[in-house]
Design an enzyme around this catalytic site. Structure first.
Site, PDB file in Angstrom:
ATOM      1  N   GLU A   7     -61.485 -33.843 -31.483  1.00 51.33           N
ATOM      2  CA  GLU A   7     -62.856 -34.018 -30.631  1.00 51.33           C
ATOM      3  C   GLU A   7     -62.476 -35.014 -29.598  1.00 51.33           C
ATOM      4  O   GLU A   7     -62.631 -36.238 -30.141  1.00 51.33           O
ATOM      5  CB  GLU A   7     -63.881 -34.450 -31.550  1.00 51.33           C
ATOM      6  CG  GLU A   7     -64.392 -33.350 -32.652  1.00 51.33           C
ATOM      7  CD  GLU A   7     -65.355 -32.285 -32.184  1.00 51.33           C
ATOM      8  OE1 GLU A   7     -65.839 -32.416 -30.871  1.00 51.33           O
ATOM      9  OE2 GLU A   7     -65.555 -31.387 -32.638  1.00 51.33           O
TER      10      GLU A   7
ATOM     11  N   CYS B 273     -69.134 -39.969 -25.124  1.00 49.11           N
ATOM     12  CA  CYS B 273     -68.270 -38.949 -24.738  1.00 49.11           C
ATOM     13  C   CYS B 273     -68.858 -37.875 -23.950  1.00 49.11           C
ATOM     14  O   CYS B 273     -68.495 -37.149 -22.848  1.00 49.11           O
ATOM     15  CB  CYS B 273     -67.570 -38.268 -26.033  1.00 49.11           C
ATOM     16  SG  CYS B 273     -68.727 -37.420 -27.156  1.00 49.11           S
TER      17      CYS B 273
HETATM   18  P1  NAD Z   1     -59.046 -44.053 -29.255  1.00 44.92           P
HETATM   19  O1  NAD Z   1     -58.419 -42.677 -29.094  1.00 44.92           O
HETATM   20  O2  NAD Z   1     -58.360 -45.079 -28.682  1.00 44.92           O
HETATM   21  O3  NAD Z   1     -59.316 -44.226 -30.911  1.00 44.92           O
HETATM   22  C1  NAD Z   1     -59.789 -43.224 -31.781  1.00 44.92           C
HETATM   23  C2  NAD Z   1     -59.017 -43.715 -32.922  1.00 44.92           C
HETATM   24  O4  NAD Z   1     -57.747 -43.622 -32.998  1.00 44.92           O
HETATM   25  C3  NAD Z   1     -59.532 -45.214 -33.658  1.00 44.92           C
HETATM   26  O5  NAD Z   1     -59.857 -44.995 -35.084  1.00 44.92           O
HETATM   27  C4  NAD Z   1     -58.152 -45.979 -33.363  1.00 44.92           C
HETATM   28  O6  NAD Z   1     -57.985 -46.917 -34.413  1.00 44.92           O
HETATM   29  C5  NAD Z   1     -57.131 -44.584 -33.645  1.00 44.92           C
HETATM   30  N1  NAD Z   1     -55.931 -45.017 -32.661  1.00 44.92           N
HETATM   31  C6  NAD Z   1     -56.131 -45.890 -31.474  1.00 44.92           C
HETATM   32  N2  NAD Z   1     -54.676 -45.737 -31.048  1.00 44.92           N
HETATM   33  C7  NAD Z   1     -54.021 -44.954 -31.808  1.00 44.92           C
HETATM   34  C8  NAD Z   1     -52.391 -44.894 -31.631  1.00 44.92           C
HETATM   35  N3  NAD Z   1     -51.730 -45.033 -30.692  1.00 44.92           N
HETATM   36  N4  NAD Z   1     -52.024 -44.064 -32.725  1.00 44.92           N
HETATM   37  C9  NAD Z   1     -52.793 -43.559 -33.779  1.00 44.92           C
HETATM   38  N5  NAD Z   1     -54.034 -43.879 -33.958  1.00 44.92           N
HETATM   39  C10 NAD Z   1     -54.862 -44.488 -32.857  1.00 44.92           C
HETATM   40  O7  NAD Z   1     -60.434 -43.692 -28.962  1.00 44.92           O
HETATM   41  P2  NAD Z   1     -61.887 -44.786 -28.629  1.00 44.92           P
HETATM   42  O8  NAD Z   1     -61.333 -45.632 -27.536  1.00 44.92           O
HETATM   43  O9  NAD Z   1     -61.947 -45.196 -29.891  1.00 44.92           O
HETATM   44  O10 NAD Z   1     -63.017 -43.734 -28.243  1.00 44.92           O
HETATM   45  C11 NAD Z   1     -62.864 -43.133 -26.929  1.00 44.92           C
HETATM   46  C12 NAD Z   1     -62.721 -41.868 -26.682  1.00 44.92           C
HETATM   47  O11 NAD Z   1     -63.167 -41.037 -27.810  1.00 44.92           O
HETATM   48  C13 NAD Z   1     -63.330 -41.413 -25.406  1.00 44.92           C
HETATM   49  O12 NAD Z   1     -62.465 -40.807 -24.597  1.00 44.92           O
HETATM   50  C14 NAD Z   1     -64.375 -40.456 -25.689  1.00 44.92           C
HETATM   51  O13 NAD Z   1     -64.630 -39.634 -24.811  1.00 44.92           O
HETATM   52  C15 NAD Z   1     -63.805 -39.967 -26.943  1.00 44.92           C
HETATM   53  N6  NAD Z   1     -65.046 -39.425 -27.875  1.00 44.92           N
HETATM   54  C16 NAD Z   1     -65.174 -37.887 -28.258  1.00 44.92           C
HETATM   55  C17 NAD Z   1     -65.992 -37.717 -29.046  1.00 44.92           C
HETATM   56  C18 NAD Z   1     -66.363 -36.351 -29.308  1.00 44.92           C
HETATM   57  O14 NAD Z   1     -67.093 -35.947 -29.983  1.00 44.92           O
HETATM   58  N7  NAD Z   1     -65.655 -35.413 -28.720  1.00 44.92           N
HETATM   59  C19 NAD Z   1     -66.819 -38.661 -29.485  1.00 44.92           C
HETATM   60  C20 NAD Z   1     -66.855 -39.945 -29.098  1.00 44.92           C
HETATM   61  C21 NAD Z   1     -65.804 -40.441 -28.412  1.00 44.92           C
END
Ligand code: NAD
Length: 459
Positions: A212, A246
Site C-alpha cells: 500500500e 496518502c
Molecule cells: P516509510 O516507507 O518511510 O515507512 C514505512 C515503514 O517502513 C515504517 O514502519 C518504517 O519503520 C519502515 N522503514 C522505513 N525505512 C525502511 C527501510 N529502509 N527498510 C525497511 N523498512 C523501512 O513511509 P512513511 O514515511 O512512514 O509514510 C509515508 C508514505 O506512506 C507516503 O508515501 C504515503 O503516501 C504512504 N502511505 C500509503 C498509504 C496507503 O494506504 N497506500 C497509507 C499511508 C501512507
C-alpha cells in the site's frame, strides 16, 4: 530489537500457527472481540498518543483512526463464518463425476508494517483482516509516531500471547531484519522507495505481499464543476492531518475558464474551516517531525505562494497554503508532497491532462469534480489510478464494501472488508474424485480413444 529475539518470535508464531488454534472460527471471533475491547478500554490513551504525535484532537482522532477500525472489526466478526466456509464451485463436464471446492486457508505468520501518518488505523485495520483469516501477526509500527507505537505495543502485547500477535518496535534496521525472515505474508504500508526494498527482500524467499504505497493524487475541477463543493471537498481532503494523508489531493487541475472563481472559493473554504490563523485552530494538525518540516519548507521556499505560507519551525506548523501558478515541470510537481501545500495548475484540454497524468507514476487516488457523465467515464477509463471519487475526496476509503489499494507504483493488492479476508487467505482448490469410478482413466497412455473423447467434449 535483537535478531535472535525476532527469529525466536517467528519460530514461536510458526509453532502456534501449526497448533491449529487459529483455524477455529470461534477463536478468531474471540480475538477480534478482544482486540475491540482492548482498544475501547484504552481509547483515551490511544487518542492522547495520537495527539502527541500529530496534534490531532480526540474528535478527529476518533473519526480518522478509531471508528474505521471498530467498523472493520464488527464487519469481520459478523461475516467471518460465511467468508471462511469451504466453497463448492462448478466442475467442468470432462471431470465428471468429481466435485470441486475452494478452501480459504490462512497463510501462517504475517508481518504488518505501518507508516506514521495514521499510525493506529494503518496497523489495526490490516490486523483485523489477518486475524479474521486465521493468521498470526508480527506488527511493526512506525518509529516516527513513537507515542502511538508505544501504546499499541502496550495494549496488544498485554492482551495477546506473543506467539499469536506481537508488536515489535524499530526503524529501518529492524524492519530489514524482519523482511529477510521466512515469513508467510508481508503487508506493507508506506513509501514507494521502502516498498521496493520490501518487495526485493520478499522476493528472496518468494513471500507473497501487499504493498500500500503513495504517489501524487490529482483533483480535476472540470468546467461544469460546482465550485463551492469542489473547493470545500478539496480543502478538507488536503488539509486534514495537515496534508499528511496518502490519498489527499496532491495537486489540483482546474479548467482555465473557472480558475479565478475556484481560487476565490478555495481561499474562502480554508478560512471557513481554520479561521484567519490556522495555528490557533484546535483541529489543525502539525508536521510529524523536523525532517519532514524541513522537507516541506524547502518545497515552499521554491514555489509561488498565492495564500498561506506562514511557518513556525519550533511548533512544526505550516499554514494551509495555495501554490499558484504552477507548471508541470516545477519542483513541487516531482514528488508526493505529503503536507499542507496545494499546487494549482490550469488546463483547457481534458485529453492533454489525461496524457500528462498517464505519463507519470500511477496515482493512488484521483478526484473528479464534474456532473458530466461522458467526462466521468473518460477519466475513469483513460487514467490508471488506485481508486477515487467523483464530486468528493477521501471518503472512498471508508467503505468496507470496496477494495482499497493502489495500482502500478502506488501499490499492489488491496484490503478492507471481505477483500482483507481474501488478501490474508490462500485459496486452495481441491478436486474431489471418487475412488470407485475413474472415467479419467481415459488419459492413461495405453488408452486409445483419449483424443477422440477430448475432441468430442471440448471441440
Ligand atoms: P516509510 O516507507 O518511510 O515507512 C514505512 C515503514 O517502513 C515504517 O514502519 C518504517 O519503520 C519502515 N522503514 C522505513 N525505512 C525502511 C527501510 N529502509 N527498510 C525497511 N523498512 C523501512 O513511509 P512513511 O514515511 O512512514 O509514510 C509515508 C508514505 O506512506 C507516503 O508515501 C504515503 O503516501 C504512504 N502511505 C500509503 C498509504 C496507503 O494506504 N497506500 C497509507 C499511508 C501512507
Amino acid at each position: 530489537m535483537e535478531k535472535a529475539f525476532l527469529e525466536e518470535l517467528l519460530k514461536a508464531q510458526k509453532n502456534f500457527f501449526w497448533s491449529g488454534k487459529t483455524r477455529n472460527i470461534s477463536f478468531r471471533i474471540e480475538a477480534l472481540n478482544k482486540l475491540k475491547d482492548t482498544i475501547k478500554a484504552h481509547e483515551e490513551e490511544v487518542l492522547g498518543a495520537i495527539y502527541k504525535d500529530l496534534r490531532k484532537t480526540s474528535m478527529d482522532g476518533y473519526a480518522t483512526e478509531i471508528a474505521g477500525v471498530y467498523d472493520e472489526i464488527n464487519y469481520a466478526i459478523k461475516n467471518v463464518r460465511s467468508w471462511s466456509k469451504v466453497q463448492k464451485v462448478e466442475t467442468p463436464v470432462f471431470l465428471f463425476p468429481s466435485k470441486s471446492y475452494v478452501h480459504k486457508e490462512p497463510f501462517g505468520v504475517t508481518l504488518i508494517i505501518a507508516p506514521w501518518n495514521y499510525p493506529f488505523q494503518l496497523l489495526m485495520l490490516p490486523l483485523a483482516g489477518a486475524i479474521a483469516a486465521g493468521n498470526t501477526a508480527i506488527l511493526k509500527p512506525s518509529e516516527i509516531s513513537a507515542n502511538t507505537a508505544a501504546v499499541m505495543e502496550k495494549i496488544i502485547n498485554k492482551v495477546f500471547p506473543k506467539e499469536y500477535l506481537h508488536v515489535v518496535q524499530g526503524g529501518a534496521n529492524e524492519t530489514q531484519t524482519l523482511i529477510e525472515m521466512p515469513l508467510d505474508y508481508i503487508f506493507f504500508t508506506g513509501s514507494v522507495a521502502v516498498g521496493k526494498a520490501v518487495m526485493a527482500a520478499a522476493a528472496k524467499n518468494l513471500i507473497p505481499l501487499t504493498l500500500e504505497l503513495g504517489g501524487k493524487s490529482p483533483a480535476i475541477v472540470h468546467k461544469d464543476a460546482d465550485l463551492i463543493l469542489a473547493a470545500r471537498k478539496i480543502a478538507w481532503g488536503k488539509f486534514i492531518n495537515a496534508g499528511q494523508t496518502c490519498i489527499a489531493p496532491d495537486y489540483v487541475l482546474v479548467h482555465t475558464n473557472r480558475k479565478d472563481d475556484f481560487l476565490k472559493e478555495l481561499k474562502k473554504a480554508i478560512r471557513n474551516f481554520y479561521g484567519e490563523d490556522a495555528a490557533a485552530h484546535p483541529r489543525y494538525c502539525r508536521i510529524i517531525n523536523d525532517r519532514h518540516f524541513q522537507r516541506l519548507n524547502a518545497m515552499l521556499n521554491n514555489a509561488n505562494t498565492l495564500s498561506g505560507g506562514k511557518t513556525n519551525a519550533a511548533d512544526r506548523y505550516i499554514e494551509p497554503t495555495i501554490i499558484y501558478p504552477v507548471q508541470w515541470d516545477d519542483p513541487i510537481m516531482r514528488d508526493e508532497i505529503f503536507g499542507p501545500l496545494l499546487p494549482i495548475l490550469t488546463y483547457s484540454d481534458l485529453d492533454d491532462i489525461i496524457r500528462r497524468i498517464r505519463e507519470r507514476p500511477e496515482p493512488l487516488s484521483l478526484y473528479l469534480f464534474s456532473d458530466d457523465q461522458a467526462v466521468q467515464t473518460k477519466v475513469i477509463d483513460e487514467i490508471p489510478f488506485g481508486g477515487g471519487a467523483i464530486n468528493n475526496t477521501i471518503f472512498h476509503i471508508v467503505s468496507h464494501f470496496m477494495p482499497f489499494g493502489g495500482v502500478g507504483t502506488s501499490g499492489m493488492g488491496a484490503y478492507h472488508g471481505k477483500v482483507s479476508f481474501d488478501t490474508f487467505s490462500h485459496a486452495k482448490s481441491i478436486l474431489k474424485s471418487s475412488s470407485k469410478f475413474d472415467p479419467l482413466a481415459a488419459v492413461y497412455p495405453h488408452k486409445k480413444f483419449f483424443m477422440k473423447i477430448m475432441r468430442k467434449i471440448i471441440g
